[in-house]
Write a protein that holds these residues in place. Structure first.
Motif, PDB file in Angstrom:
ATOM      1  N   GLY A 287     100.828 -27.815  67.866  1.00  0.00           N
ATOM      2  CA  GLY A 287     102.144 -26.846  68.515  1.00  0.00           C
ATOM      3  C   GLY A 287     103.321 -26.577  67.749  1.00  0.00           C
ATOM      4  N   VAL A 288     102.985 -26.345  66.617  1.00  0.00           N
ATOM      5  CA  VAL A 288     104.260 -26.120  66.262  1.00  0.00           C
ATOM      6  C   VAL A 288     104.192 -25.052  65.637  1.00  0.00           C
ATOM      7  CG1 VAL A 288     106.033 -26.672  63.823  1.00  0.00           C
ATOM      8  CG2 VAL A 288     104.284 -28.336  65.511  1.00  0.00           C
ATOM      9  N   PRO A 289     105.734 -23.631  65.777  1.00  0.00           N
ATOM     10  CA  PRO A 289     104.865 -22.355  64.974  1.00  0.00           C
ATOM     11  C   PRO A 289     104.694 -21.818  63.458  1.00  0.00           C
ATOM     12  CG  PRO A 289     106.555 -22.845  66.598  1.00  0.00           C
ATOM     13  CD  PRO A 289     105.988 -23.377  66.279  1.00  0.00           C
ATOM     14  N   TRP A 290     103.440 -21.085  63.896  1.00  0.00           N
ATOM     15  CA  TRP A 290     103.152 -21.176  61.930  1.00  0.00           C
ATOM     16  C   TRP A 290     102.466 -19.782  61.757  1.00  0.00           C
ATOM     17  CZ3 TRP A 290      98.179 -19.727  59.687  1.00  0.00           C
ATOM     18  CH2 TRP A 290      98.438 -20.199  58.607  1.00  0.00           C
ATOM     19  N   LEU A 291     103.136 -19.020  60.745  1.00  0.00           N
ATOM     20  CA  LEU A 291     102.600 -17.531  60.651  1.00  0.00           C
ATOM     21  C   LEU A 291     102.127 -17.128  59.341  1.00  0.00           C
ATOM     22  CD1 LEU A 291     105.473 -15.434  61.459  1.00  0.00           C
ATOM     23  CD2 LEU A 291     103.676 -16.302  62.759  1.00  0.00           C
ATOM     24  N   HIS A 292     100.657 -16.670  59.699  1.00  0.00           N
ATOM     25  CA  HIS A 292      99.922 -15.795  58.797  1.00  0.00           C
ATOM     26  C   HIS A 292     100.502 -14.725  58.041  1.00  0.00           C
ATOM     27  CE1 HIS A 292      96.736 -14.718  56.456  1.00  0.00           C
ATOM     28  NE2 HIS A 292      96.369 -16.216  56.296  1.00  0.00           N
ATOM     29  N   VAL A 293     100.840 -13.851  56.902  1.00  0.00           N
ATOM     30  CA  VAL A 293     100.922 -12.309  57.047  1.00  0.00           C
ATOM     31  C   VAL A 293     100.336 -12.654  55.403  1.00  0.00           C
ATOM     32  CG1 VAL A 293     103.403 -11.713  56.380  1.00  0.00           C
ATOM     33  CG2 VAL A 293     103.440 -13.933  57.866  1.00  0.00           C
ATOM     34  N   GLU A 294     100.123 -11.176  55.834  1.00  0.00           N
ATOM     35  CA  GLU A 294      99.747 -11.141  54.766  1.00  0.00           C
ATOM     36  C   GLU A 294      99.901  -9.378  54.584  1.00  0.00           C
ATOM     37  OE1 GLU A 294      96.285 -11.306  53.105  1.00  0.00           O
ATOM     38  OE2 GLU A 294      95.528 -13.007  53.518  1.00  0.00           O
ATOM     39  N   LEU A 295      99.990  -9.250  52.927  1.00  0.00           N
ATOM     40  CA  LEU A 295     100.707  -8.106  52.124  1.00  0.00           C
ATOM     41  C   LEU A 295     100.287  -7.595  51.424  1.00  0.00           C
ATOM     42  CD1 LEU A 295     104.418 -10.472  52.094  1.00  0.00           C
ATOM     43  CD2 LEU A 295     103.538  -8.237  53.755  1.00  0.00           C
ATOM     44  N   GLY A 296     100.086  -5.803  51.430  1.00  0.00           N
ATOM     45  CA  GLY A 296      99.443  -5.170  50.575  1.00  0.00           C
ATOM     46  C   GLY A 296     100.119  -5.088  49.300  1.00  0.00           C
ATOM     47  N   ASN A 297      99.716  -5.487  48.559  1.00  0.00           N
ATOM     48  CA  ASN A 297     100.052  -5.031  46.751  1.00  0.00           C
ATOM     49  C   ASN A 297     101.921  -4.035  47.188  1.00  0.00           C
ATOM     50  OD1 ASN A 297      99.504  -5.300  44.029  1.00  0.00           O
ATOM     51  ND2 ASN A 297      99.851  -3.339  44.246  1.00  0.00           N
ATOM     52  N   GLY A 298     101.959  -3.279  47.552  1.00  0.00           N
ATOM     53  CA  GLY A 298     103.065  -2.456  46.896  1.00  0.00           C
ATOM     54  C   GLY A 298     103.886  -3.809  47.624  1.00  0.00           C
ATOM     55  N   LEU A 299     103.795  -4.329  49.171  1.00  0.00           N
ATOM     56  CA  LEU A 299     105.673  -5.206  49.612  1.00  0.00           C
ATOM     57  C   LEU A 299     105.344  -6.066  48.748  1.00  0.00           C
ATOM     58  CD1 LEU A 299     103.983  -2.184  51.742  1.00  0.00           C
ATOM     59  CD2 LEU A 299     104.776  -4.617  53.756  1.00  0.00           C
ATOM     60  N   ARG A 300     104.261  -6.263  47.907  1.00  0.00           N
ATOM     61  CA  ARG A 300     104.699  -7.873  46.854  1.00  0.00           C
ATOM     62  C   ARG A 300     105.589  -7.772  45.716  1.00  0.00           C
ATOM     63  NH1 ARG A 300      99.961  -9.266  45.518  1.00  0.00           N
ATOM     64  NH2 ARG A 300      98.587  -7.332  46.724  1.00  0.00           N
ATOM     65  N   THR A 301     104.655  -6.398  44.655  1.00  0.00           N
ATOM     66  CA  THR A 301     104.671  -6.179  43.483  1.00  0.00           C
ATOM     67  C   THR A 301     106.285  -5.383  43.385  1.00  0.00           C
ATOM     68  OG1 THR A 301     103.746  -3.963  43.308  1.00  0.00           O
ATOM     69  CG2 THR A 301     102.583  -6.878  43.265  1.00  0.00           C
ATOM     70  N   GLU A 302     106.650  -4.436  44.458  1.00  0.00           N
ATOM     71  CA  GLU A 302     107.581  -3.518  44.523  1.00  0.00           C
ATOM     72  C   GLU A 302     108.650  -4.171  44.528  1.00  0.00           C
ATOM     73  OE1 GLU A 302     106.840   0.315  45.910  1.00  0.00           O
ATOM     74  OE2 GLU A 302     104.997   0.834  44.991  1.00  0.00           O
ATOM     75  N   PRO A 303     110.072  -4.507  44.015  1.00  0.00           N
ATOM     76  CA  PRO A 303     111.134  -5.299  43.975  1.00  0.00           C
ATOM     77  C   PRO A 303     111.695  -4.570  45.367  1.00  0.00           C
ATOM     78  CG  PRO A 303     110.901  -5.350  41.638  1.00  0.00           C
ATOM     79  CD  PRO A 303     109.960  -4.348  42.574  1.00  0.00           C
ATOM     80  N   ALA A 304     112.393  -4.170  45.773  1.00  0.00           N
ATOM     81  CA  ALA A 304     112.467  -3.240  46.372  1.00  0.00           C
ATOM     82  C   ALA A 304     112.017  -3.512  48.299  1.00  0.00           C
ATOM     83  CB  ALA A 304     112.499  -1.566  46.840  1.00  0.00           C
ATOM     84  N   ARG A 305     110.198  -3.129  47.714  1.00  0.00           N
ATOM     85  CA  ARG A 305     110.021  -2.983  49.342  1.00  0.00           C
ATOM     86  C   ARG A 305     109.873  -4.747  48.934  1.00  0.00           C
ATOM     87  NH1 ARG A 305     104.648   0.136  48.464  1.00  0.00           N
ATOM     88  NH2 ARG A 305     104.746  -0.040  51.001  1.00  0.00           N
ATOM     89  N   ARG A 306     109.533  -5.332  48.181  1.00  0.00           N
ATOM     90  CA  ARG A 306     109.753  -6.577  48.388  1.00  0.00           C
ATOM     91  C   ARG A 306     110.825  -7.974  49.329  1.00  0.00           C
ATOM     92  NH1 ARG A 306     108.582  -8.324  43.708  1.00  0.00           N
ATOM     93  NH2 ARG A 306     110.291  -9.022  43.538  1.00  0.00           N
ATOM     94  N   ALA A 307     111.736  -6.654  48.990  1.00  0.00           N
ATOM     95  CA  ALA A 307     113.329  -7.545  49.354  1.00  0.00           C
ATOM     96  C   ALA A 307     112.921  -7.052  51.089  1.00  0.00           C
ATOM     97  CB  ALA A 307     114.212  -7.198  49.058  1.00  0.00           C
ATOM     98  N   VAL A 308     113.227  -6.027  51.479  1.00  0.00           N
ATOM     99  CA  VAL A 308     112.996  -6.011  52.454  1.00  0.00           C
ATOM    100  C   VAL A 308     112.340  -6.510  53.554  1.00  0.00           C
ATOM    101  CG1 VAL A 308     112.155  -3.777  54.611  1.00  0.00           C
ATOM    102  CG2 VAL A 308     113.791  -3.488  52.520  1.00  0.00           C
ATOM    103  N   VAL A 309     111.159  -6.959  52.948  1.00  0.00           N
ATOM    104  CA  VAL A 309     110.020  -8.109  53.529  1.00  0.00           C
ATOM    105  C   VAL A 309     110.666  -8.889  53.530  1.00  0.00           C
ATOM    106  CG1 VAL A 309     107.982  -9.083  53.992  1.00  0.00           C
ATOM    107  CG2 VAL A 309     107.946  -7.001  52.427  1.00  0.00           C
ATOM    108  N   ALA A 310     111.387  -9.313  52.470  1.00  0.00           N
ATOM    109  CA  ALA A 310     111.672 -11.029  52.556  1.00  0.00           C
ATOM    110  C   ALA A 310     113.020 -11.182  53.760  1.00  0.00           C
ATOM    111  CB  ALA A 310     112.557 -11.207  51.232  1.00  0.00           C
ATOM    112  N   GLY A 311     113.932  -9.765  53.854  1.00  0.00           N
ATOM    113  CA  GLY A 311     114.838  -9.575  54.960  1.00  0.00           C
ATOM    114  C   GLY A 311     114.456 -10.772  56.270  1.00  0.00           C
TER     115      GLY A 311
END
Length: 325
Positions: A287-311
């Motif tokens: 009963g502990v909150p847990w998230l599974h987040v799948e991200l497309g290539n651009g959201l991981r490899t492009e620094p600006a978009r990755r920073a937005v996701v991290a935020g």
């Protein structure tokens, strides 16, 4: 002719002149000291560590052809217990427990945040690079600036390109985190033994289960090829558990950032819903909150978009701070 009276009158005058001269010398000395540049203290202690560079060095050579040695139950337990000891601030007992499994605990100041961080890593090889013991069991980083209350889990570094970089950015963005990083490519082990998201007999799974058992919610980050789910940039789910506020908050945040999000509790998201993930199943069971987040290539490899996701993910993590006593 100099008389005795005149000598008496001249003596105080001479004393005054001597005193005045001494005062002038002292004034010049003080002024000279003030005019000299002051010495700048030299910082002491080891230089801060750039965690992003350290993790990049560690994962740089991950490959499906790497060796992977499956840990036994005692080794998994020793690492998990060592992590919990470090979590409780018991560094010496934690270090002894970790040593039983060939791990060591060190601390450093993280360059980007100025926070104290504990690193739990396999012994052997360069501490800042890959080759830790050659077994592929992974590393754990704990934020020591405050009591950790959440975790970010990176089960497929390199294989899911730049999820390791996202893990570091998220760890930096929200205090009180634990970064759990797999130590091998997901296809390095025979018969899928190094795929830590789908095997419970790994150090990664043992550590995540220990943290989850303590009540720490987690975010596990993955990557997918956009072609496998056309029209979507991300998939958010709670794995085998019921979607809660954290899932809604994360999906909404990614949506506001302009990304198309498949919400697994409302719609079909193909094979990307994380329902078979072993860490997610354990979290659902306790009963502990847990998230599974799948991200497309651009959201991981492009620094600006990755920073937005991290935020966005950091906002979710900070929301869990209210769960702490």
């Amino acid at each position: 002719m100099e008389t005795r009276g005149s000598r008496r009158r001249l003596l105080p005058l001479a004393v005054l002149l001597v005193l005045a001269a001494l005062a002038g010398v002292l004034t010049l000395a003080v002024r000279g000291g003030q005019d000299r540049p002051r010495a700048v203290p030299v910082p002491s202690g080891p230089a801060p560590v750039d965690l992003a560079a350290r993790v990049d060095a560690y994962t740089a050579d991950f490959s499906p052809s790497d060796p992977y040695t499956a840990p036994d139950a005692a080794q998994r337990r020793a690492v998990a217990d060592g992590v919990l000891g470090a979590l409780d601030g018991q560094s010496e007992p934690a270090g002894r427990e970790l040593a039983r499994a060939g791990y060591r605990l060190t601390e450093f100041t993280e360059a980007a945040t100025g926070r104290r961080v504990a690193e739990i890593a396999e012994t052997g090889g360069d501490a800042g690079a890959g080759g830790d013991g050659g077994r592929g069991w992974g590393r754990i980083y704990l934020d020591l600036s405050t009591r950790p209350y959440w975790s970010v889990q990176v089960p497929h570094p390199v294989s899911d390109a730049r999820t390791e970089a996202l893990g570091v950015e998220l760890f930096r963005a929200a205090p009180g985190g634990v970064l759990v990083l797999a130590g091998a490519h997901r296809r390095a082990g025979a018969d899928g033994s190094s795929d830590v998201a789908h095997r419970s007999d790994t150090v990664f799974a043992a550590v995540v289960e220990a943290l989850t058992g303590r009540g720490l919610p987690g975010i596990q980050v993955h990557g997918f090829d956009e072609g496998s789910l056309p029209g979507q940039d991300a998939v958010v789910s709670s794995g085998a558990g019921q979607a809660g506020p954290a899932a809604e908050l994360t999906a909404a945040g990614l949506g506001r950032a302009g990304y198309a999000v498949c919400r697994a509790w409302r719609e079909k998201c193909g094979q990307l819903e994380g329902t078979t993930n072993v860490e997610g199943r354990f979290a659902a069971g306790v009963g502990v909150p847990w998230l599974h987040v799948e991200l497309g290539n651009g959201l991981r490899t492009e620094p600006a978009r990755r920073a937005v996701v991290a935020g966005v993910l950091a906002e979710t993590a900070r929301g869990w701070s209210v769960r702490q006593p």
